[in-house]
Design a protein around this motif. Sequence first.
Motif, PDB file in Angstrom:
ATOM      1  N   PHE A   1       0.834  -1.218   0.000  1.00  0.00           N
ATOM      2  CA  PHE A   1       0.000   0.000   0.000  1.00  0.00           C
ATOM      3  C   PHE A   1       0.862   1.260   0.000  1.00  0.00           C
ATOM      4  O   PHE A   1       0.624   2.199  -0.746  1.00  0.00           O
TER       5      PHE A   1
ATOM      6  N   GLY B   1     -12.461   1.810   1.058  1.00  0.00           N
ATOM      7  CA  GLY B   1     -11.744   0.571   1.347  1.00  0.00           C
ATOM      8  C   GLY B   1     -11.459   0.588   2.842  1.00  0.00           C
ATOM      9  O   GLY B   1     -12.021   1.415   3.573  1.00  0.00           O
ATOM     10  N   ALA B   2     -10.616  -0.295   3.309  1.00  0.00           N
ATOM     11  CA  ALA B   2     -10.206  -0.243   4.721  1.00  0.00           C
ATOM     12  C   ALA B   2      -8.779   0.289   4.755  1.00  0.00           C
ATOM     13  O   ALA B   2      -8.552   1.476   5.013  1.00  0.00           O
ATOM     14  N   ASN B   3      -7.819  -0.565   4.435  1.00  0.00           N
ATOM     15  CA  ASN B   3      -6.431  -0.088   4.379  1.00  0.00           C
ATOM     16  C   ASN B   3      -6.262   0.955   3.279  1.00  0.00           C
ATOM     17  O   ASN B   3      -5.535   1.932   3.441  1.00  0.00           O
TER      18      ASN B   3
ATOM     19  N   GLY C   1     -18.625   4.887   7.313  1.00  0.00           N
ATOM     20  CA  GLY C   1     -17.567   4.018   6.800  1.00  0.00           C
ATOM     21  C   GLY C   1     -18.130   3.077   5.751  1.00  0.00           C
ATOM     22  O   GLY C   1     -17.800   1.893   5.711  1.00  0.00           O
ATOM     23  N   VAL C   2     -18.969   3.618   4.882  1.00  0.00           N
ATOM     24  CA  VAL C   2     -19.714   2.764   3.949  1.00  0.00           C
ATOM     25  C   VAL C   2     -18.882   2.447   2.703  1.00  0.00           C
ATOM     26  O   VAL C   2     -18.133   3.290   2.215  1.00  0.00           O
ATOM     27  N   MET C   3     -19.026   1.220   2.221  1.00  0.00           N
ATOM     28  CA  MET C   3     -18.434   0.853   0.938  1.00  0.00           C
ATOM     29  C   MET C   3     -19.505   1.032  -0.140  1.00  0.00           C
ATOM     30  O   MET C   3     -20.689   0.784   0.117  1.00  0.00           O
TER      31      MET C   3
ATOM     32  N   GLY D   1     -10.117   0.169  -2.606  1.00  0.00           N
ATOM     33  CA  GLY D   1      -9.752  -1.200  -2.289  1.00  0.00           C
ATOM     34  C   GLY D   1     -10.423  -2.105  -3.305  1.00  0.00           C
ATOM     35  O   GLY D   1     -11.439  -1.724  -3.898  1.00  0.00           O
TER      36      GLY D   1
ATOM     37  N   SER E   1     -12.121  -4.818  -2.840  1.00  0.00           N
ATOM     38  CA  SER E   1     -13.473  -5.147  -2.391  1.00  0.00           C
ATOM     39  C   SER E   1     -14.386  -3.928  -2.557  1.00  0.00           C
ATOM     40  O   SER E   1     -15.469  -4.026  -3.132  1.00  0.00           O
ATOM     41  N   ALA E   2     -13.941  -2.793  -2.085  1.00  0.00           N
ATOM     42  CA  ALA E   2     -14.752  -1.567  -2.152  1.00  0.00           C
ATOM     43  C   ALA E   2     -15.193  -1.278  -3.583  1.00  0.00           C
ATOM     44  O   ALA E   2     -16.350  -0.934  -3.844  1.00  0.00           O
TER      45      ALA E   2
ATOM     46  N   PHE F   1     -18.468  -2.844  -5.198  1.00  0.00           N
ATOM     47  CA  PHE F   1     -19.819  -2.400  -4.857  1.00  0.00           C
ATOM     48  C   PHE F   1     -20.424  -1.504  -5.953  1.00  0.00           C
ATOM     49  O   PHE F   1     -21.626  -1.461  -6.101  1.00  0.00           O
TER      50      PHE F   1
ATOM     51  N   ASN G   1      -5.207  -6.209  -3.405  1.00  0.00           N
ATOM     52  CA  ASN G   1      -4.475  -7.223  -2.632  1.00  0.00           C
ATOM     53  C   ASN G   1      -5.264  -8.526  -2.525  1.00  0.00           C
ATOM     54  O   ASN G   1      -4.975  -9.382  -1.694  1.00  0.00           O
TER      55      ASN G   1
ATOM     56  N   GLY H   1      -8.409  -9.310  -1.643  1.00  0.00           N
ATOM     57  CA  GLY H   1      -9.315  -9.679  -0.555  1.00  0.00           C
ATOM     58  C   GLY H   1      -9.932  -8.490   0.138  1.00  0.00           C
ATOM     59  O   GLY H   1      -9.535  -7.339  -0.065  1.00  0.00           O
TER      60      GLY H   1
ATOM     61  N   ARG I   1      -7.300  -8.066   3.276  1.00  0.00           N
ATOM     62  CA  ARG I   1      -6.061  -8.648   2.737  1.00  0.00           C
ATOM     63  C   ARG I   1      -6.408  -9.945   2.019  1.00  0.00           C
ATOM     64  O   ARG I   1      -7.525 -10.458   2.146  1.00  0.00           O
TER      65      ARG I   1
HETATM   66  C1  TPW Z   1     -21.948  -1.404   2.526  1.00  0.00           C
HETATM   67  C2  TPW Z   1     -17.611  -3.769   5.530  1.00  0.00           C
HETATM   68  C3  TPW Z   1     -15.457  -2.421   5.468  1.00  0.00           C
HETATM   69  S1  TPW Z   1     -14.081  -2.180   4.546  1.00  0.00           S
HETATM   70  C4  TPW Z   1     -14.498  -3.362   3.427  1.00  0.00           C
HETATM   71  C5  TPW Z   1     -15.720  -3.935   3.758  1.00  0.00           C
HETATM   72  C6  TPW Z   1     -16.386  -5.010   2.950  1.00  0.00           C
HETATM   73  C7  TPW Z   1     -13.634  -3.665   2.253  1.00  0.00           C
HETATM   74  C8  TPW Z   1     -12.168  -3.744   2.608  1.00  0.00           C
HETATM   75  O1  TPW Z   1     -11.445  -4.331   1.571  1.00  0.00           O
HETATM   76  P1  TPW Z   1     -10.882  -3.499   0.373  1.00  0.00           P
HETATM   77  O2  TPW Z   1      -9.803  -2.593   1.049  1.00  0.00           O
HETATM   78  O3  TPW Z   1     -11.880  -2.579  -0.177  1.00  0.00           O
HETATM   79  O4  TPW Z   1     -10.282  -4.433  -0.602  1.00  0.00           O
HETATM   80  P2  TPW Z   1      -8.375  -2.969   1.676  1.00  0.00           P
HETATM   81  O5  TPW Z   1      -7.521  -1.860   1.266  1.00  0.00           O
HETATM   82  O6  TPW Z   1      -8.497  -3.054   3.142  1.00  0.00           O
HETATM   83  O7  TPW Z   1      -7.924  -4.277   1.081  1.00  0.00           O
HETATM   84  N1  TPW Z   1     -20.648  -3.346   3.314  1.00  0.00           N
HETATM   85  C9  TPW Z   1     -20.823  -2.010   3.322  1.00  0.00           C
HETATM   86  N2  TPW Z   1     -20.002  -1.204   3.995  1.00  0.00           N
HETATM   87  C10 TPW Z   1     -18.997  -1.743   4.736  1.00  0.00           C
HETATM   88  N3  TPW Z   1     -18.237  -0.891   5.428  1.00  0.00           N
HETATM   89  C11 TPW Z   1     -18.759  -3.133   4.729  1.00  0.00           C
HETATM   90  C12 TPW Z   1     -19.634  -3.909   3.995  1.00  0.00           C
HETATM   91  C13 TPW Z   1     -16.278  -3.370   4.946  1.00  0.00           C
END
Ligand code: TPW
Length: 584
Positions: A386, A409-411, A435-437, A460, A462-463, A466, A488, A490, A493
Motif C-alpha cells: 500500500f 476501502g479499509a487499508n 464508513g460505507v463501501m 480497495g 473489495s470496495a 460495490f 491485494n 481480498g 487482505r
Molecule cells: C456497505 C464492511 C469495510 S471495509 C471493506 C468492507 C467489505 C472492504 C475492505 O477491503 P478493500 O480494502 O476494499 O479491498 P483494503 O484496502 O483493506 O484491502 N458493506 C458495506 N459497507 C462496509 N463498510 C462493509 C460492507 C467493509
Amino acid sequence: MTTASTVETTATAADAPAELTDGYHLVVDALKLNDVETIYGLVGIPITDLARLAQASGIRYIGFRHESDAGHAAAAAGFLTKRPGVCLTVSAPGFLNGLVALANATTNCFPMVQISGSSERHIVDLKRGDYEEMDQLAAAQPFTKAAYRVSRAEDIGLGIARALRTAASGRPGGVYLDIPAAVLGEVLDAAAGAATLRRVVDLAPRQLPAPEAVDRAIELLANAQRPLVVLGKGAAYSQADEQIREFIESTGLPFQPMSMAKGLLPDDHPQSVATTRSLALKNADVVMLVGARLNWLLGHGEAPQWNPDAKFIQVDIEPTELDSNQPIAAPLIGDVGSVLEALLERTKPGQITAPASWREQLAARSAQNIAKMAKRMAVEHHPMRFDGALRAVRDVLAERPDVYVVNEGANALDTARNVIGMSVPRHRLDSGTWGVMGIGLGYAIAATVESGAPVVAIEGDSAFGFSGMELETICRYQLPIVVVILNNGGVYRGDDVNSVSSDPSPTTLMLHARHDRLIEAFGGKGYQATTPTELTTALTEALASGGPALIDCVIDPTDGTESGHITHLNPAGITVGAQSTATK
Ligand code: TPW
Ligand code: ADP
C-alpha cells in the motif's frame, strides 16, 4: 414552461385552444424553477418519460446502472454544491436501492432529494398486489430527514419546494419525495398548473449566533493553554473557506482536519496537527469543534484518546447535536460562516493565541512523526505494498491540486487519507460517517459532473466491487475519471485461508483479478501496475488523456490489517478456528 399538449375546445369558435399540462411536466418545471441542473437516476415505470422530459428541458440527466450509485452521486453533488442533489428512481426495488444512499446522505449531513415514482395508491394501500407494490413513504421515513408524498398534480410545486428546502436548510440531509404514477399522468390546465409552482427563496438561510454565546467561546479560548480546533466536513460543506482561514491564521490556533475537511487549509500548513493527532487530542485543554461531531470518528471525546478535563466549544447548525457525547461548555449554534465571522468580529487583537510551549510541543512531535513516515514510505517492497503504491499516487497528485480524490476501502482508505495531502477545499470525498463501501464510482461521477475537473478514485478491490458496473457509465459519458484499485486480492487482505473446505475464506477475493480488463470492455483505457514506477507512468498518462481509465495495482496479498485502523471495533468472541457449538 413545458406544456403537455393543446386540445381544441368545442364550446365556441372564438375560444382559444386550452393549453394543458400534466404531472410529468410540472415536476420538470418545478425543478427547473428551482435551478436543479442535473438529475442522477435510473429509469423504468413510471419515471422514464420524466427523465426524457427533464433532458429535453435542458436538465442534465445522468443514467446509472444501479440506484445506489445514482443516489451516492446525488449526495456528493449536494455536499459539493450546497444545493440538494436529485436522484430519480422507479418504484419499490429501485426506490429501495436508492434508499441506502439517501440514508447515507442523511447520516453525513449532505442535502439530497430522492424522487421516486410509486404504484397505485388505492391498490398499494389495500395490499391488492400491484406492480412493484410498496408503501414507500412509510419505508423511507425512518432513514431520512423527512419524507413527503404528493397526492395531486397541483401539489407538485409545493412538494418539490418543500423537499428542496428541508434537504438544504438547518442540518442538511436526505429527503424522500413520493410521486405516484397516477399523479404524474394527471392532466390539468397549463396556466393553472404553472400557478401552483413556487421558487424557494434563500434555500438555506444564514443562522447567526447570539453575541453572548460568541463571547463565552472567546473567553474559553483566550484562557486556554493548549487550544485545538477540529475542522469537520460540516466546515467544508459551509463554503466559509475565507472565514475559516482567517480565524485559524489570525489566532495561530493548531487545527486537526477530519478527512473530508482536508484541503480547507493545505495539509502542509504549519498549524495543522494532522501529523501529531494523538498528542493533540490527548493534551488539548480547550477544543473548538467546527462542523464536526464528537462521534466514533473522534472517540466520542472520551479518555484515553482525549484529555478528560478538556472543555469543548461546538460550532454546529444543529442544536440537538450539543451534549450528545461530552458536555459542551460553549455552544455556538449557527452556520460556520456566520459563527466565524462573529468570532472574528468580537475577538480583540491578540486575545486568542496558541501559547508557544504548546506549539513547540506539537511541532517537535510532528517533525518526529513526519521523519518516521518518510522512512517507512521510502522502503521498496516487492511485491508492491500500500505504501509504495500510495507514494506514487501522492507524488503525481501533488502536481495536480485540481484533481478530486474519492477514497474507500479499509487499508486503502486509512493509508491514502494519511499519505495523500490535499490543498484545495472539498476535493476529497470518502466513506464518511458510516464508513460505507459503495460510494466510490457514484461520488467520482458527481465530482466531475458538478465541477468539470478530473477525479482519481482510490479503491480497495473489495470496495470497488460495490459500484464497479458504473465503469460503463463513466465510459458512456466519457468522464475524466481514473480508478486506481489497490488490489491485494481480498477484503482487507488476500491471504486468509479456509481450513475446512475448498471454498474461499470469507475475506478472500480473486487473487490477481485483472480489473483493468473490465474497463476495456467499455472502451476505456486499462493499465496494470506492479511497481510504483509503473503506477506513476500509468496515472500520469491516464490523467493527461482526460478520458476514463482504470489502473489495477498489484498489491502484496499479505499487506493490510483486518478492518484497517478500526480493528478494535470488532467484537471479541470465539476466535477464528475455534469450534462453535453450531459446527460441533
Ligand atoms: C456497505 C464492511 C469495510 S471495509 C471493506 C468492507 C467489505 C472492504 C475492505 O477491503 P478493500 O480494502 O476494499 O479491498 P483494503 O484496502 O483493506 O484491502 N458493506 C458495506 N459497507 C462496509 N463498510 C462493509 C460492507 C467493509
Ligand atoms: P466529520 O465526520 O468530518 O467529523 P461530521 O459529519 O461528524 O463531520 O459533522 C458535521 C457537522 O456539521 C454536523 O453536526 C452538521 O450538523 C454540521 N453542519 C453541517 N452544515 C453546517 C453548516 N453550514 N454550519 C454549521 N454546521 C454545519
